[in-house]
Every structure is written in structure tokens, then in C-alpha cells.
Design a protein around this motif. Structure first.
Motif, PDB file in Angstrom:
ATOM      1  N   SER A   1      -2.515  -2.375   0.373  1.00 49.64           N
ATOM      2  CA  SER A   1      -3.486  -3.112  -0.434  1.00 49.64           C
ATOM      3  C   SER A   1      -2.900  -3.699  -1.712  1.00 49.64           C
ATOM      4  O   SER A   1      -3.354  -4.740  -2.186  1.00 49.64           O
ATOM      5  CB  SER A   1      -4.660  -2.203  -0.790  1.00 49.64           C
ATOM      6  OG  SER A   1      -4.213  -1.098  -1.552  1.00 49.64           O
TER       7      SER A   1
ATOM      8  N   ILE B   1     -11.422  -2.442  -1.746  1.00 48.14           N
ATOM      9  CA  ILE B   1     -10.543  -3.304  -0.966  1.00 48.14           C
ATOM     10  C   ILE B   1     -10.779  -3.097   0.531  1.00 48.14           C
ATOM     11  O   ILE B   1     -10.872  -1.968   1.006  1.00 48.14           O
ATOM     12  CB  ILE B   1      -9.068  -3.007  -1.297  1.00 48.14           C
ATOM     13  CG1 ILE B   1      -8.833  -3.126  -2.811  1.00 48.14           C
ATOM     14  CG2 ILE B   1      -8.134  -3.949  -0.554  1.00 48.14           C
ATOM     15  CD1 ILE B   1      -7.536  -2.518  -3.275  1.00 48.14           C
TER      16      ILE B   1
ATOM     17  N   SER C   1      -7.540  -0.915   3.371  1.00 50.22           N
ATOM     18  CA  SER C   1      -6.778  -0.566   2.176  1.00 50.22           C
ATOM     19  C   SER C   1      -5.278  -0.360   2.395  1.00 50.22           C
ATOM     20  O   SER C   1      -4.517  -0.300   1.446  1.00 50.22           O
ATOM     21  CB  SER C   1      -7.360   0.710   1.543  1.00 50.22           C
ATOM     22  OG  SER C   1      -7.325   1.790   2.435  1.00 50.22           O
TER      23      SER C   1
ATOM     24  N   LYS D   1      -1.680  -7.235  -1.483  1.00 53.03           N
ATOM     25  CA  LYS D   1      -2.823  -8.122  -1.246  1.00 53.03           C
ATOM     26  C   LYS D   1      -3.518  -8.479  -2.555  1.00 53.03           C
ATOM     27  O   LYS D   1      -3.848  -9.637  -2.807  1.00 53.03           O
ATOM     28  CB  LYS D   1      -3.839  -7.444  -0.313  1.00 53.03           C
ATOM     29  CG  LYS D   1      -3.399  -7.313   1.125  1.00 53.03           C
ATOM     30  CD  LYS D   1      -4.483  -6.606   1.933  1.00 53.03           C
ATOM     31  CE  LYS D   1      -4.054  -6.352   3.358  1.00 53.03           C
ATOM     32  NZ  LYS D   1      -5.083  -5.582   4.109  1.00 53.03           N
TER      33      LYS D   1
END
Length: 354
Positions: free
Chosen positions: A251, A245, A248, A254
Motif C-alpha cells: 500500500s 486503503i 492494503s 500506492k
């Protein structure tokens, strides 16, 4: 790990309408329980504290949760003991004709080139003559041990449980893994599944869409070759997807926002498919095809699953939710049969309660 003591406490909290969640990871016989200290309805957006999250299909960035800090946490062991299942619930002609009409309407949308795939779903109501919360819990965790199993209760949402084969994502904060899952066939003793063109195409659509959704938030992304994947008495086609990712921090939201709803539970393109579902299905999915699972504050890690093979229990009645992906090659009769086969997972769990 005094199982009876924990179940006695669970019965007491159920009677007092106090929230709780129990869950077990795939291929594990250890059940973790979060029994909340009060009846507050908690929610979370950043997924930064240790909690069990529970999000609906129409996720708007905020999930319900039972926080670890607000709960008594215990663990106990349940040994697998599959219930016998010789028959499926009887379907009425009206149920069948309604679902076939839904699939036919979606096929018209696909033929118009508005959309490539839409997931058509329905719910089947089953009366329960012998319901108790303890028998339900025992049955959920004794069956389908290769899946993620859970029982969730909050007076604001009602009682939900399930045994899902599909990982939305697993993350340690920087790297993640997910899966593209499509196609469904019943297990036939002594033989491997043979996948037809419709099922292979559907799985390719799902994989491509997930990879595209993840491109913006990942630095690296990799996919495996598709394999046949067994979950309970059903086979699916599975591709594993892994990656790193970007940036991060924060994260987990997301990844959740990028992936949900996946083409396996909604369709492609996502926005168009969702509008068609809301227009044609004629019922509220609620938490079916949402996502759920534990988040751990330490190391910002999580194991989040798609809420498939699930049911809602209320008023001595279980509503089992099932669906299937519709593409240009779909046949309405076959799609109906696929949903009938998918009823088996939760109907097997219900056997002691019927």
C-alpha cells in the motif's frame, strides 16, 4: 544515548564521505541516526524494508534510501533552543525581478485556462563562514521542534537538511492520514491569522485535488474542517484527510504515487503544472518538494513528509529553497514577499554558521 559519542562518530563518517541520515518526528526531542556501513547508493520501490527513504521532486517510482539493516542505528536527545533571528537575508533586485517575472508568466498560463494552480519556487544562496557538520546538526534539531527535522548525506546527492511542516502521509498499512496545506502568513503576536479569498481558494483546490487522487485507492476517505496551523513563525491553512486503503498489500507505494507531487508543491492539473514548472523555473529542484521519511517493515507502517523548508549545503554555501502557490487571484509582489517569509525557517537554522 551518549550524544557526544554519536556526534563524534558522525564527524568521522562525514570526513570519510560515508552516508548517514538523522531525523526527529514533530514535537519530539529524540533524534534517530542511521549511519550507513558503506558508501553504497541504495534505492527502493516497494517500501517493504525498514529504511529512511529520500525521493526527488521528479519521482519515477524509485526512491533513494538508507536501509536500517545496512546501518548503525542510534538515538539521542536534543533540547529545543531557538536561534535568534532579527533579519532576513538581503535580496537583490535581480532576484526579485526574476521571481516576479516567473509569477507573471504562470499567471498568463492560468488566464489561458490551461491550469488552475502552479507552484513557483526559487533558491537563495547563502555563504557560510563557520560551517561544521556538527554545528549544522545541532542547529537543525534545536530549532522548529513542531516540524519534521532531518539531515541527510550521501556523496552521490550531497548534504540536505530541513524542517518541514507538511505530512505527505502516515500509514499503518491499512489506514492512512495526510493533510492539505496551503496559504502562508507570518505570525503576529497576540492575533490569529485572517485568511483572504486567494488563500482560502488555494487551500480548497489543494484539498479537492488530494481527495480526488486518493479516491481510486481508498475504500473510505474523510476530511476535517480547515484550521489555522502554526509551523515555526508561519501560519498555514490545514485540512486533515484520513482513510482506509483498498487491497492494503504494497500500500505504501500506492499512496506515495497517488499523492506525489501534491497540488501544494506542484499545481493542478498535476501533469500540466509539472510541465510549466520544468519549462519556466530555470533551475533543478532536485530533492526540494520531493518526499522523505522512515519506513518500518514491522506492520508495514511509515511516516512520510514533503521536503519543504529545506536546503542543500555544499562548498561552504547553503542553497535555501522556497516557493508558493500561484492561482488566478495571486499578486506577483505578494508572492515574492511570501517566499521571503519562508526563507526564515532555514535562515534561522543557519545563524551559528554565518
Amino acid at each position: 544515548m551518549n550524544t557526544e559519542k554519536i556526534l563524534d562518530s558522525l564527524q568521522k563518517h562525514w570526513s570519510q564521505k560515508i552516508p548517514f541520515v538523522l531525523f526527529s518526528m514533530p514535537n519530539s526531542n529524540i533524534v534517530t541516526s542511521f549511519i550507513q556501513n558503506n558508501a553504497t547508493l541504495f534505492s527502493c520501490e516497494k517500501f517493504t524494508e525498514s529504511a529512511f527513504i529520500f525521493a526527488p521532486f521528479l519521482f519515477n517510482g524509485k526512491a533513494l534510501c538508507i536501509p536500517e539493516r545496512e546501518s548503525k542505528v542510534d538515538k539521542f536527545i536534543v533540547f529545543p533552543s531557538e536561534n535568534d533571528l532579527n533579519t532576513l537575508p538581503i535580496a537583490t533586485q535581480d532576484e526579485k525581478s526574476t521571481h516576479i517575472a516567473l509569477v507573471s508568466s504562470i499567471l498568463n498560463e492560468i488566464k489561458s485556462k490551461r491550469v488552475l494552480k502552479v507552484v513557483a519556487s526559487r533558491k537563495k544562496e547563502i555563504p557560510l563562514k563557520n560551517f561544521t557538520i556538527i554545528e549544522l546538526v545541532k542547529s537543525v534539531f534545536a530549532n522548529h521542534s513542531t516540524t519534521f527535522r532531518y539531515v541527510w548525506y550521501h556523496p552521490e546527492t550531497g548534504l540536505w537538511c530541513g524542517a518541514t511542516p507538511e505530512l505527505l502521509f502516515q500509514s499503518d498499512g491499512e489506514s492512512f492520514c495526510t493533510m492539505a496545506l496551503a496559504g502562508t502568513q507570518k505570525e503576529v503576536a497576540g492575533s490569529e491569522p485572517h485568511w483572504n479569498a486567494k488563500e482560502i481558494t488555494e487551500q480548497e483546490i489543494v484539498t479537492e485535488a488530494i481527495v480526488n487522487d486518493l479516491q481510486k485507492i481508498t475504500a473510505v476517505i474523510k476530511t476535517t474542517k480547515p484550521i489555522s496551523y502554526k509551523a515555526g513563525s508561519l501560519y498555514h491553512i490545514k485540512t486533515e484527510i484520513t482513510g482506509i486503503i483498498k487491497n492494503s498489500r504494497s500500500s505504501l507505494p500506492k499512496v506515495a504515487n497517488a499523492l506525489h507531487p501534491t497540488p501544494a508543491v506542484c499545481g493542478m492539473p498535476k501533469k500540466t503544472a509539472k510541465k510549466i514548472i520544468e519549462s519556466l523555473e530555470n533551475y533543478e529542484r532536485e530533492f526540494y518538494t520531493g518526499f522523505l521519511g522512515p519506513v518500518f517493515k514491522k506492520d508495514n507502517c511509515a511516516a512520510i513528509f514533503v521536503n519543504l523548508r529545506c536546503m542543500k549545503v555544499e562548498d561552504n554555501k547553503a542553497s535555501i529553497y522556497v516557493g508558493g502557490g500561484i492561482t488566478a487571484d495571486s499578486e506577483p509582489e505578494s508572492e515574492w514577499e511570501e517566499t521571503q517569509n519562508k526563507l526564515a525557517t532555514m535562515y534561522q537554522v543557519l545563524q551559528p554558521l554565518l
